[in-house]
Design a protein around this motif. Sequence first.
Motif, PDB file in Angstrom:
ATOM      1  N   PHE A  62      16.651  18.588  58.527  1.00  0.00           N
ATOM      2  CA  PHE A  62      16.496  20.020  58.286  1.00  0.00           C
ATOM      3  C   PHE A  62      16.690  20.814  59.578  1.00  0.00           C
ATOM      4  CE2 PHE A  62      13.873  23.852  57.753  1.00  0.00           C
ATOM      5  CZ  PHE A  62      14.554  24.405  56.693  1.00  0.00           C
ATOM      6  N   LYS A  63      16.105  20.317  60.651  1.00  0.00           N
ATOM      7  CA  LYS A  63      16.234  21.011  61.945  1.00  0.00           C
ATOM      8  C   LYS A  63      17.695  21.026  62.388  1.00  0.00           C
ATOM      9  CE  LYS A  63      14.341  21.128  66.605  1.00  0.00           C
ATOM     10  NZ  LYS A  63      13.485  20.475  67.598  1.00  0.00           N
ATOM     11  N   LEU A  66      19.441  23.701  60.617  1.00  0.00           N
ATOM     12  CA  LEU A  66      19.128  25.008  61.225  1.00  0.00           C
ATOM     13  C   LEU A  66      20.018  25.231  62.448  1.00  0.00           C
ATOM     14  CD1 LEU A  66      15.194  25.174  61.154  1.00  0.00           C
ATOM     15  CD2 LEU A  66      16.823  26.233  59.563  1.00  0.00           C
ATOM     16  N   ARG A  67      20.158  24.162  63.239  1.00  0.00           N
ATOM     17  CA  ARG A  67      20.985  24.258  64.449  1.00  0.00           C
ATOM     18  C   ARG A  67      22.433  24.566  64.099  1.00  0.00           C
ATOM     19  NH1 ARG A  67      24.398  21.142  66.500  1.00  0.00           N
ATOM     20  NH2 ARG A  67      23.802  19.310  65.273  1.00  0.00           N
ATOM     21  N   THR A  69      23.620  25.895  61.406  1.00  0.00           N
ATOM     22  CA  THR A  69      23.743  27.213  60.791  1.00  0.00           C
ATOM     23  C   THR A  69      23.763  28.303  61.864  1.00  0.00           C
ATOM     24  OG1 THR A  69      22.427  26.303  59.002  1.00  0.00           O
ATOM     25  CG2 THR A  69      22.776  28.664  58.987  1.00  0.00           C
ATOM     26  N   ALA A  70      22.867  28.150  62.859  1.00  0.00           N
ATOM     27  CA  ALA A  70      22.829  29.116  63.958  1.00  0.00           C
ATOM     28  C   ALA A  70      24.136  29.054  64.758  1.00  0.00           C
ATOM     29  CB  ALA A  70      21.629  28.832  64.866  1.00  0.00           C
ATOM     30  N   HIS A  71      24.613  27.833  64.994  1.00  0.00           N
ATOM     31  CA  HIS A  71      25.852  27.670  65.747  1.00  0.00           C
ATOM     32  C   HIS A  71      27.028  28.294  64.995  1.00  0.00           C
ATOM     33  CE1 HIS A  71      28.575  25.906  68.664  1.00  0.00           C
ATOM     34  NE2 HIS A  71      29.299  25.387  67.667  1.00  0.00           N
ATOM     35  N   TRP A  73      26.941  30.738  62.848  1.00  0.00           N
ATOM     36  CA  TRP A  73      26.796  32.200  62.905  1.00  0.00           C
ATOM     37  C   TRP A  73      27.221  32.717  64.275  1.00  0.00           C
ATOM     38  CZ3 TRP A  73      27.238  36.146  60.153  1.00  0.00           C
ATOM     39  CH2 TRP A  73      26.586  37.350  60.374  1.00  0.00           C
ATOM     40  N   LYS A  74      26.849  31.988  65.307  1.00  0.00           N
ATOM     41  CA  LYS A  74      27.242  32.365  66.671  1.00  0.00           C
ATOM     42  C   LYS A  74      28.767  32.367  66.807  1.00  0.00           C
ATOM     43  CE  LYS A  74      26.438  31.067  71.478  1.00  0.00           C
ATOM     44  NZ  LYS A  74      26.027  30.026  72.413  1.00  0.00           N
ATOM     45  N   ILE A  77      30.336  35.294  65.022  1.00  0.00           N
ATOM     46  CA  ILE A  77      30.229  36.534  65.800  1.00  0.00           C
ATOM     47  C   ILE A  77      31.189  36.514  66.985  1.00  0.00           C
ATOM     48  CG2 ILE A  77      28.683  37.946  67.234  1.00  0.00           C
ATOM     49  CD1 ILE A  77      26.344  36.781  65.533  1.00  0.00           C
ATOM     50  N   PHE A  98      20.317  27.551  53.953  1.00  0.00           N
ATOM     51  CA  PHE A  98      19.732  28.810  53.468  1.00  0.00           C
ATOM     52  C   PHE A  98      20.758  29.938  53.435  1.00  0.00           C
ATOM     53  CE2 PHE A  98      19.170  28.723  58.049  1.00  0.00           C
ATOM     54  CZ  PHE A  98      19.524  30.012  58.453  1.00  0.00           C
ATOM     55  N   LYS A 128      23.604  41.674  59.205  1.00  0.00           N
ATOM     56  CA  LYS A 128      23.405  41.214  60.591  1.00  0.00           C
ATOM     57  C   LYS A 128      22.454  40.033  60.670  1.00  0.00           C
ATOM     58  CE  LYS A 128      24.004  45.749  62.738  1.00  0.00           C
ATOM     59  NZ  LYS A 128      23.204  46.829  63.314  1.00  0.00           N
ATOM     60  N   MET A 129      21.930  39.630  59.521  1.00  0.00           N
ATOM     61  CA  MET A 129      20.924  38.570  59.455  1.00  0.00           C
ATOM     62  C   MET A 129      19.660  38.937  60.221  1.00  0.00           C
ATOM     63  SD  MET A 129      22.826  34.966  58.871  1.00  0.00           S
ATOM     64  CE  MET A 129      21.552  34.609  57.673  1.00  0.00           C
ATOM     65  N   ILE A 132      16.477  37.475  56.444  1.00  0.00           N
ATOM     66  CA  ILE A 132      17.120  36.379  55.716  1.00  0.00           C
ATOM     67  C   ILE A 132      16.511  36.346  54.323  1.00  0.00           C
ATOM     68  CG2 ILE A 132      17.535  33.890  55.630  1.00  0.00           C
ATOM     69  CD1 ILE A 132      17.103  33.853  58.693  1.00  0.00           C
ATOM     70  N   VAL A 182      12.548  29.140  55.446  1.00  0.00           N
ATOM     71  CA  VAL A 182      13.344  30.038  56.276  1.00  0.00           C
ATOM     72  C   VAL A 182      13.272  31.516  55.892  1.00  0.00           C
ATOM     73  CG1 VAL A 182      15.655  30.531  57.145  1.00  0.00           C
ATOM     74  CG2 VAL A 182      14.941  28.149  56.835  1.00  0.00           C
TER      75      VAL A 182
ATOM     76  N   TYR B 650      16.274  28.309  66.589  1.00  0.00           N
ATOM     77  CA  TYR B 650      17.430  28.656  65.758  1.00  0.00           C
ATOM     78  C   TYR B 650      17.245  29.845  64.819  1.00  0.00           C
ATOM     79  CZ  TYR B 650      18.269  23.889  67.349  1.00  0.00           C
ATOM     80  OH  TYR B 650      18.395  22.782  68.121  1.00  0.00           O
ATOM     81  N   ILE B 651      16.056  30.003  64.251  1.00  0.00           N
ATOM     82  CA  ILE B 651      15.882  31.098  63.286  1.00  0.00           C
ATOM     83  C   ILE B 651      15.556  32.411  63.998  1.00  0.00           C
ATOM     84  CG2 ILE B 651      14.580  31.925  61.288  1.00  0.00           C
ATOM     85  CD1 ILE B 651      14.035  29.035  60.515  1.00  0.00           C
ATOM     86  N   MET B 654      18.318  34.238  65.717  1.00  0.00           N
ATOM     87  CA  MET B 654      19.234  34.816  64.744  1.00  0.00           C
ATOM     88  C   MET B 654      18.702  36.158  64.263  1.00  0.00           C
ATOM     89  SD  MET B 654      20.461  32.906  61.250  1.00  0.00           S
ATOM     90  CE  MET B 654      21.336  31.536  61.932  1.00  0.00           C
ATOM     91  N   LEU B 659      21.378  35.541  69.517  1.00  0.00           N
ATOM     92  CA  LEU B 659      22.076  34.281  69.388  1.00  0.00           C
ATOM     93  C   LEU B 659      23.166  34.108  70.447  1.00  0.00           C
ATOM     94  CD1 LEU B 659      21.396  32.154  67.362  1.00  0.00           C
ATOM     95  CD2 LEU B 659      23.240  32.968  65.922  1.00  0.00           C
ATOM     96  N   LEU B 664      22.686  26.136  71.720  1.00  0.00           N
ATOM     97  CA  LEU B 664      22.428  25.467  70.437  1.00  0.00           C
ATOM     98  C   LEU B 664      22.865  24.002  70.491  1.00  0.00           C
ATOM     99  CD1 LEU B 664      23.682  28.329  68.138  1.00  0.00           C
ATOM    100  CD2 LEU B 664      21.353  27.837  68.785  1.00  0.00           C
TER     101      LEU B 664
END
Lengths: 664, 664
Positions: A62-63, A66-67, A69-71, A73-74, A77, A98, A128-129, A132, A182, B650-651, B654, B659, B664
């Motif tokens: 799960f972690k 999360l990583r 997903t953040a990456h 999104w980064k 952007i 999520f 822009k998140m 969530i 989340v 990570y959350i 965001m 971010l 990450l």
Amino acid sequence: MEGVDHLAHERQKALFDVDEMKVVWAGSRHALEVSDRMSRLVASDPAFRKDNRTMLSRKELFKNTLRKTAHAWKRIIELHLTEEEASKLRSFVDEPAFTDLHWGMFVPAIKGQGTDEQQQKWLPLAYKMQIIGCYAQTELGHGSNVQGLETTATFDPKTDEFIVDSPTLTSSKWWPGGLGKVSTHAVVYARLITDGQDHGVHGFIVQLRSMDDHMPLPGITVGDIGMKFGNGAYNTMDNGVLRFDRVRIPRDQMLMRVSEVTREGKYVMSNVPRQLVYGTMVYVRQTIVSDASCALSRAVTIAMRYSAVRRQFGSQNGSPETQVIDYKTQQSRLFPLLASAYAFRFVGEWLKWLYTDVNQRLQASDFSTLPEVHACTAGLKSLTTSVTADAIEECRKLCGGHGYLCSSGLPELFAVYVPACTYEGDNVVLLLQVARYLMKTVSQLPSGKKPVGTTSYMGRVEHLMRCTSNVQRAEDWLKPNVVLQAFEARAARMSVACAEKLSEFANPEEGFAELSPNLVEASAAHCQLIVVSKFIEKLQQDIPGKGVKGQLEILCSVYALHLLHKHQGDFLSTGSITPKQASLANDQLLSLYAKVRPNAIALVDAFNYTDHYLGSVLGRYDGNVYPNLYEEAWKDPLNDSVVPDGYHEYIRPMIKQQLRNARL
Amino acid sequence: MEGVDHLAHERQKALFDVDEMKVVWAGSRHALEVSDRMSRLVASDPAFRKDNRTMLSRKELFKNTLRKTAHAWKRIIELHLTEEEASKLRSFVDEPAFTDLHWGMFVPAIKGQGTDEQQQKWLPLAYKMQIIGCYAQTELGHGSNVQGLETTATFDPKTDEFIVDSPTLTSSKWWPGGLGKVSTHAVVYARLITDGQDHGVHGFIVQLRSMDDHMPLPGITVGDIGMKFGNGAYNTMDNGVLRFDRVRIPRDQMLMRVSEVTREGKYVMSNVPRQLVYGTMVYVRQTIVSDASCALSRAVTIAMRYSAVRRQFGSQNGSPETQVIDYKTQQSRLFPLLASAYAFRFVGEWLKWLYTDVNQRLQASDFSTLPEVHACTAGLKSLTTSVTADAIEECRKLCGGHGYLCSSGLPELFAVYVPACTYEGDNVVLLLQVARYLMKTVSQLPSGKKPVGTTSYMGRVEHLMRCTSNVQRAEDWLKPNVVLQAFEARAARMSVACAEKLSEFANPEEGFAELSPNLVEASAAHCQLIVVSKFIEKLQQDIPGKGVKGQLEILCSVYALHLLHKHQGDFLSTGSITPKQASLANDQLLSLYAKVRPNAIALVDAFNYTDHYLGSVLGRYDGNVYPNLYEEAWKDPLNDSVVPDGYHEYIRPMIKQQLRNARL
């Protein structure tokens, strides 16, 4: 052996232009370019590796998501990706997260059901998140029957608030993805109650967690619902449970586009037609059908390539054994699935057009096509997801023992795919909805009402009830009109037979319930006809590229004739074809496999999947399977030590006959 | 609500004596008593709890199984359990482990293929578990085709030893259970080579690991092959990879019952007939069929009980919603699976008799029934495992969304069961073996050779080719003879049709290959006939207990008629029945569901499974599903903390729009 293409000889056999087929599969040159670029972007970024996924514990898994997903999104952007590109990128990351619900359900719910002011307030935050969101509809005791939800939202005129509450255990929200750990917000579906009156289920925006420290807000109990099917699969997702203990939210957080509650607590319908929600429904189902063609084509790619690599039996005088793809039993199981992948792709493409069409009509307040569109999309969702789930498992079996290894990619693909048969409408419940529409259509025929869209063939019911197929030779089954008439006759006759049986019941509802197994079969016949007819329509278009159209014509015939063979009971019992004609169809089908065979590898190459996306040692592009299977094995944590953890406590005392005194 | 039976009202409806049905299911009062006692022993021992299984990492999971296995062995010794009791206890522990292969393959291989001296030397060690053995046959590149194995055992007359070697990567042993981490010994299958001559595949006992410290012996590379399908499932087993680098073993470790290598290096056949191995084969396949009825009945129990608990739609004026078990669509999917479980149980029982019969004949050097027995057991293995694998997944879908949770027990049951479709003979390969026998049988009919055993109906082929069914009313389908004739006619006609097509080929092998998809269908029809006929035979016995036989008669009809409906294409295309008769069969089938309905819960209670063995919150005996599902959820490791691990990295970045600068 790095860099050697073990399947080169297969690729050289292809009788068509693979690059042009890629365009056909992708839908357009532009779509192919975007898909290709995004899939390579993901595949080349080590942050997105997924080969270790099945070995992680739930928490690590799960972690890790999360990583990623953040990456993702980064990167979205940083690279200023368009919405189309971002969505493709997310799909190639290939892990439920999520964000699927945030972008796929939360944002659309606000867009579809929120007033202009609500959209202006919430959408920029969501885009822009900064918040969530998830979509909290189903409850522990309530899934298919949305009208049976128990969560309440009671208006309190004193404070101008709604009190959201979970009155029973079975009213606990259960399953929403992204909810468990989340989401900061949710669109919550609850029974609206004003002044003691129940107005049925409505949507509300509810904040769940503090924006400061992510702790659940007072009155909110929220968590994850636990492990699901598969090693990785949906365990990367925090499907959640949620209970409200009289949680207060401001009145303006009810989604009020269609109906609203005034400051005085009056329930008022707006002049926005309720039917607008159907636009979203068509969109979601189109996505599901398109996803089906994706998942199916992935499974087929793996099984097809490995079938060309794997050899078994048939060695003569020291020659290599026979490639399993050359066995007719393998072909008769695998080639129809290849054809189905293409068939679902094209019907998915047609659904995209249908979505545009429906939206234009809705703008013009033309709701006339909605019932037919509802039935047709429900049926196609049901058909394509059921077939795809079964097909992934069939592809796994077609890989023999090695398909059972996670490194084949197929167990995970199956586990992550199968919920599609249940979510957004249980597949059998959906077929019953189709059946209702079909029965209505049949019942209105005498009054002269013209059936529309995918049911328009019913307008020729008199002809279809008495026509006979003029197939005399196996080749006759290659004619689209011949095939179409057989499928139309079968579908029409099954519907009419159900309608006749139904009319024998005094209580139509009771009749519908009693006959529901037959009705489901009639619906399936109708849905198969839709897919066959859309494949045939596709082939009436101009399709450039050497041999491309020819290959698709073969696949279209394979698709239709394998269905005809599989369901020959329907065709024969309705008298739509004769036993002799059924036998000729099967002969034709078997001989078509020989035409697919030389093109088989190129036809899966046309899906243009990277090895990263496939995630399968068996399905590697270069076919270099065995050394990589062997290498993959050693990565298992059990191989960290030669002597396993537990040897001294459990194995040695057993061998040394000292178990009696051991503490276990 | 502890102690309340939420399904009591269902149990009160039953029209038969459940306790007597338990005896029928178990096979005898004695078998029921042993099963009951052993299952309770396991269920009441906290050392055997399994509810946390799907949350463990691979290493934890494996170590946990080592512990349970040692504990089980300790209890077996302490309680002086008989072989029958010990085997039952192991099966109720319900976790694949190295002991399955030790007892199920290693010991039988030595018993079946070892000489008397070899048995005297090795069996006592194995019986006390002073050595732990596995069965190393399949290789990375070789599964179904045993004759294609590449591992070599070359006799060296200088030292009186065999040199065991893995000459290629694809010759690596791959898949043997218990091999990866635990086994000290293996029966290894390798090509026997003496004086440059290849005598084909033979078995050898090879020590793999040191008895002192468990380290692999020189020349041996061994490890686990990695993660497999499912969360727990077969990941409790160390399926292994094994390579030999010129490993020397003494000559007397070749299993020499049937053939031996002398001190001088001469290869000599003994006077023990090779056919003796068939006894073991019948035994193994009987076990697999019996396991199928077990797995299927477990899945059906879960889906049946939950279908009685779950309510959805149909609420009127505030009354509770309808139990989903009352929907005809649910019944038409679930009740035939219930009937199949009973059908497989009885055909498995018959196979036990067949095993005794074959052994007696082998003792008397009567090999006449072997080809028929081989075909029949191959076909039944294929049929029952394929149906069971699909049925478990169907039961999962019948539980709606909640079936996707591991706490439903169904994902694990599926993942642990599906390899049965591939091991001990791929199911399609087996059907082709059946087809070969059927074609031979048909081809010998003109010469007057009388078909035996399960093919004896072929002796009436002339009648079966032209007979017509005399069904005129739906009730006629309840007559066993009517059903039997339809199934016999269908099977005979499909075989004859294949034989006729085959005769058109100049090269019969080429014909067999070309027609293999049709041949597989003919084999399936033959196998279904066997199961139907054994169910009918069972009902000709005296079966005591109020209403018990009546229930079984209903289930037998459901089993046969659902097959008839599902495959009506076969029955119609062969003209075995008319479309009108097919329709009457379906009418009769639908009306039988109403007779099953009141007995449905009692019919699964008769399997006598403990809640521990079922391992399913949805299938709980007391039906108290929702509070327990809710409680189960909170045990997931993700719920250890309210704010998930990964939030800060990570959350939060965001949400807080930080971010860009995050690592990450």
